[in-house]
Enzyme design. Structure first.
Site, short mmCIF file in Angstrom:
data_model
loop_
_atom_site.label_atom_id
_atom_site.label_comp_id
_atom_site.label_asym_id
_atom_site.label_seq_id
_atom_site.Cartn_x
_atom_site.Cartn_y
_atom_site.Cartn_z
N TRP A 1 37.24 -52.52 -1.66
CA TRP A 1 36.36 -52.52 -0.47
C TRP A 1 34.95 -53.00 -0.80
CZ3 TRP A 1 39.32 -48.53 -2.23
CH2 TRP A 1 38.68 -47.58 -3.02
N ARG A 2 34.73 -53.40 -2.06
CA ARG A 2 33.41 -53.95 -2.38
C ARG A 2 33.44 -55.48 -2.42
NH1 ARG A 2 31.45 -49.64 -6.92
NH2 ARG A 2 30.74 -48.05 -5.45
N GLU B 1 35.49 -45.87 3.90
CA GLU B 1 34.75 -44.60 3.94
C GLU B 1 35.61 -43.47 4.50
OE1 GLU B 1 32.07 -43.74 2.52
OE2 GLU B 1 31.58 -45.75 1.83
N GLN C 1 37.38 -36.80 1.03
CA GLN C 1 38.24 -35.80 0.37
C GLN C 1 39.31 -36.42 -0.52
OE1 GLN C 1 37.42 -32.71 1.50
NE2 GLN C 1 36.60 -33.10 3.52
N LEU D 1 48.14 -39.32 2.03
CA LEU D 1 46.68 -39.28 1.88
C LEU D 1 46.10 -37.95 2.37
CD1 LEU D 1 44.90 -42.61 2.95
CD2 LEU D 1 44.76 -41.45 0.78
N GLY D 2 46.84 -37.27 3.27
CA GLY D 2 46.37 -35.98 3.79
C GLY D 2 45.31 -36.13 4.88
N TYR E 1 27.42 -38.64 7.63
CA TYR E 1 27.61 -39.32 6.34
C TYR E 1 28.20 -40.72 6.54
CZ TYR E 1 29.67 -40.82 2.01
OH TYR E 1 30.02 -41.59 0.95
N ASP F 1 26.36 -36.88 1.13
CA ASP F 1 27.55 -36.03 0.98
C ASP F 1 27.34 -35.12 -0.23
OD1 ASP F 1 27.80 -37.69 -1.18
OD2 ASP F 1 29.88 -38.25 -0.79
N CYS G 1 27.06 -38.31 -12.71
CA CYS G 1 26.59 -36.95 -12.44
C CYS G 1 27.64 -36.25 -11.57
CB CYS G 1 25.23 -37.03 -11.73
SG CYS G 1 24.33 -35.47 -11.75
N CYS H 1 14.55 -36.91 -14.55
CA CYS H 1 15.40 -35.89 -13.94
C CYS H 1 15.06 -34.50 -14.51
CB CYS H 1 16.87 -36.21 -14.23
SG CYS H 1 17.98 -34.87 -13.73
N THR I 1 42.05 -27.00 3.62
CA THR I 1 40.67 -26.52 3.46
C THR I 1 40.58 -25.01 3.66
OG1 THR I 1 40.02 -28.62 4.39
CG2 THR I 1 38.29 -26.99 4.16
FE1 SF4 Z 1 22.58 -35.97 -13.32
FE2 SF4 Z 1 20.01 -35.85 -14.00
FE3 SF4 Z 1 21.84 -35.95 -15.90
FE4 SF4 Z 1 21.38 -38.08 -14.37
S1 SF4 Z 1 19.99 -37.17 -15.83
S2 SF4 Z 1 23.39 -37.26 -14.97
S3 SF4 Z 1 20.90 -37.12 -12.41
S4 SF4 Z 1 21.58 -34.31 -14.40
#
Ligand code: SF4
Length: 345
Positions: free
Chosen positions: A24-25, A37, A42, A80-81, A120, A138, A191, A208, A298
């Site tokens: 989809w990109r 999307e 989920q 897919l649910g 979202y 999200d 992350c 961060c 859920t």
């Molecule tokens: Fe997550 Fe911060 Fe680590 Fe990046 S630096 S992975 S935003 S905790």
């Protein structure tokens, strides 16, 4: 919100070099963005890839989606649910044809008004397909922001979500679609939710808070969850001369309009299952075996016990299908399909 203003500068070049090549990109066609999307809600990226391609091959335009047969839609979505997603896709396609002359609306409020589209998804569509400075917030984005800013407000609080959305939209760059996707990509690949954040490769590590103070894994904070309701069910996988008994679920409620094996609530033992099958009008000749599985929605968990039986004759009130017909025509949700796939064990 402090530190948020540094996100575009850090994320855009990182995304350019690190984005995954996903079907989809390949373009910014709004139908493609919308479909992807909705499918990704989920659901894991890897699981969506095949579904996305098959769906577009069968229904390449919004117009085709608007007039698609419900059975075909369920079949394309099978496994897919959260099937209400595909029913809403069709409803929204109908609205686009009727109210917007077949053109996907571009105004955020009009996008948000379409069935099945929440804030979202509206943010994702408006930024990715139309380049508008609208955030798509999200759980992924909330997790990144709460770690970045070390904010311990529960991320399931609507007020916090609105705050994050406003803070992001205040710093949105011209490359709005890229920024939306970069935030999603960071939350999905660096992350992430169920593993240690990969701060060593993160473009935000220099500013961060979670990384600099070693607190990343204390965030995000969530409200304690209420208990999920548990229901017990007994299923009958009944075979008569190579055909299996199925019935359609009601048009409303959980798994509406999909196919299932006959069932009753509660756990039955083998003798109780034979008696219940007789009440359905079957003449079970043999209980072949039983197995137990669960399926988690859920808010509800189904604990299911399935009895595989042979019956002497077909009975009214059910649709009898061959294995081939089930594979080709019947959308059997995962809760029931797991028993189907185990039938020859
Ligand atoms: Fe997550 Fe911060 Fe680590 Fe990046 S630096 S992975 S935003 S905790």
């Amino acid at each position: 919100m402090e530190k948020i203003d540094k996100l575009p500068g850090a994320l855009l070049p990182w995304f350019e070099d690190n984005k995954r090549d996903l079907p989809w990109r390949q373009d910014r066609e709004v139908y493609h963005v919308w479909l992807s999307e909705i499918m990704l809600q989920q659901t894991r990226v890897e699981a969506v890839k095949g579904y996305y391609t098959r769906f577009l091959e069968a229904l390449p335009t919004i117009e085709a989606l608007a007039v698609a047969d419900e059975e075909l839609l369920h079949k394309l979505w099978e496994g897919l649910g959260y099937y209400s997603r595909v029913r809403n896709l069709k409803k929204a396609a109908g609205t686009i044809m009727d109210r917007h002359g077949g053109n996907f609306p571009q105004r955020y409020e009009d996008v948000l008004a379409l069935p099945g589209i929440g804030e979202y998804t509206a943010g994702a569509i408006c930024s990715i397909a139309f380049g508008q400075k609208k955030a798509a917030v999200d759980g992924n984005v909330l997790r990144v922001v709460s770690r970045l800013t070390e904010n311990d407000t529960p991320i399931d609080s609507p007020a916090y979500k609105r705050e994050v959305q406003a803070a992001l939209e205040a710093v949105y760059p011209e490359a709005a679609g890229e920024f939306t996707q970069a935030l999603m990509e960071l939350g999905a690949t660096v992350c992430g939710p169920n593993w240690k954040p990969r701060c060593e490769v993160c473009p935000c590590r220099s500013f961060c808070g979670g990384h600099l103070h070693g607190t990343a894994e204390c965030f995000p904070v969530k409200k304690p969850k209420g208990d999920r309701k548990v229901e017990e069910r007994t299923l009958f996988i009944l075979c008569c001369d190579g055909r299996y008994a199925l019935q359609k679920r009601p048009d409303r409620g959980l798994l509406a309009g999909l196919w299932q094996f006959p069932d009753v609530s509660g756990f039955l033992d083998a003798a109780g299952a034979v008696a219940a099958a007789q009440e359905f009008g079957f003449r079970p000749v043999q209980v072949l075996r039983q197995s137990e599985k669960k399926h988690i929605f859920t808010h509800i968990q189904w604990n299911m016990r399935g009895f595989y039986m042979e019956t002497a004759d077909v009975s009214d009130g059910f649709v009898w299908m061959t294995a081939d017909e089930i594979e080709k025509n019947a959308a059997l949700p995962t809760a029931f399909r797991q028993f189907w796939e185990d039938r020859n064990v």
